[in-house]
Design a protein around this motif. Sequence first.
Motif, mmCIF file in Angstrom:
data_model
loop_
_atom_site.group_PDB
_atom_site.id
_atom_site.type_symbol
_atom_site.label_atom_id
_atom_site.label_comp_id
_atom_site.label_asym_id
_atom_site.label_seq_id
_atom_site.Cartn_x
_atom_site.Cartn_y
_atom_site.Cartn_z
ATOM 1 N N GLU A 38 0.849 -1.194 0.000
ATOM 2 C CA GLU A 38 0.000 0.000 0.000
ATOM 3 C C GLU A 38 0.882 1.240 0.000
ATOM 4 O O GLU A 38 1.957 1.244 0.606
ATOM 5 N N SER A 40 0.743 5.838 -0.071
ATOM 6 C CA SER A 40 -0.075 7.015 0.224
ATOM 7 C C SER A 40 0.361 8.186 -0.639
ATOM 8 O O SER A 40 1.520 8.266 -1.072
ATOM 9 N N GLU A 44 -4.868 12.813 1.556
ATOM 10 C CA GLU A 44 -5.544 11.675 2.158
ATOM 11 C C GLU A 44 -5.595 10.457 1.235
ATOM 12 O O GLU A 44 -6.199 9.439 1.585
ATOM 13 N N GLU A 45 -4.971 10.562 0.074
ATOM 14 C CA GLU A 45 -5.052 9.477 -0.905
ATOM 15 C C GLU A 45 -4.255 8.260 -0.439
ATOM 16 O O GLU A 45 -3.130 8.380 0.038
ATOM 17 N N LYS A 46 -4.867 7.103 -0.607
ATOM 18 C CA LYS A 46 -4.213 5.826 -0.340
ATOM 19 C C LYS A 46 -4.636 4.827 -1.394
ATOM 20 O O LYS A 46 -5.785 4.832 -1.840
ATOM 21 N N GLY A 82 -8.477 1.997 -3.550
ATOM 22 C CA GLY A 82 -7.954 3.101 -2.764
ATOM 23 C C GLY A 82 -8.992 4.178 -2.524
ATOM 24 O O GLY A 82 -10.124 4.099 -3.004
#
Length: 336
Positions: A38, A40, A44-46, A82
């Motif tokens: 994962e 980032s 706030e994007e993941k 995401g």
Amino acid sequence: MAAVPPPMPTSTANWHWKNKTVTPWARAWFERELVTVEVSGEGEEKVGVTKLNDFEGDVELGQRKSKLITIYDCKVELQWAGTASDGSEVTGKLTVPEVSHEITLDGLSDYVYHWSLTSPSSPQADALLALAKKSLPAALEKKFAEFAAAIIDTHGKDLQVSSSSAEPSRQGTPAPPATSAPASSGSAKPSTSAPAKAAPKVNSTSVSAEANFMAAAADLFDLLTNEKRIPMWTRAPAVSAAQPGAEYSLFGGGVKGKYVSLTPPKEIVQSWALSSPTWPDGHVATLTTTLDQGSDSTKVSWRLEGVPLGTEEEIQRNLQGYYIHGLKSIGLGTEL
């Protein structure tokens, strides 16, 4: 009661050519490990991998001359998901058509990634896709680099007889020892040793393999018979004088025999014997290699006649792993 023979010393037991298929384990490893990837964005994007959708290919661990060799070529299809900058959920698919020893360890080419969205497109979704394309590959490639070591850590003990001094090669591509040099081809002569004992009668069959290589037939013929070029794809010392009756030795003595006939650049016929506990002492098979050059590639076919019954799968894997993948590892490219 018949006497039980003593176990082979470690140096001898670990010398033989052995393979173990670990494809089911490999799929489970990808399912477990890749979903931990994962990344980032700046806000706030993941985005990360959520599922292994599909897995194709073959994964094996081989042993040759006390070295452990990873042999694998896989295609993986992943599901990713995401959170975009506006809080919306975004999903997509990612296909990596080749995860192989040649890319991961030998660095012969770069990974290829095919991306797609499965959720509706929007500026925010497209931005998250761009983040995935930019940052996920590095994280995935770190996992792919761990894969070869995981194969050896998990399955190496099944192929090697343990010894305090035996340490597997984590690179999985054995190179010829620096102090070992193949005998000069100019000095190789047909064997004049005393006649061998009559070979035992063995119930046998034949095994075949073929592949297309991006090279001229004449160049491939030379790669298969030239003592100085054979180590390029076998990663081990070789002895070879390309003339009828001459003895040859490949893979550091793992395969031995004599040339029966050579018809450059179309055919090689040679006797063939494997150094392995599964190969009967004194038994000799016949390997016929044919090269058929096309307009943009050459098809190479191997037919091994005289394979002991019960060893067909092992020998098939060896032809694929050591001959075809060996030639592929030097950048010729194949179409299996």
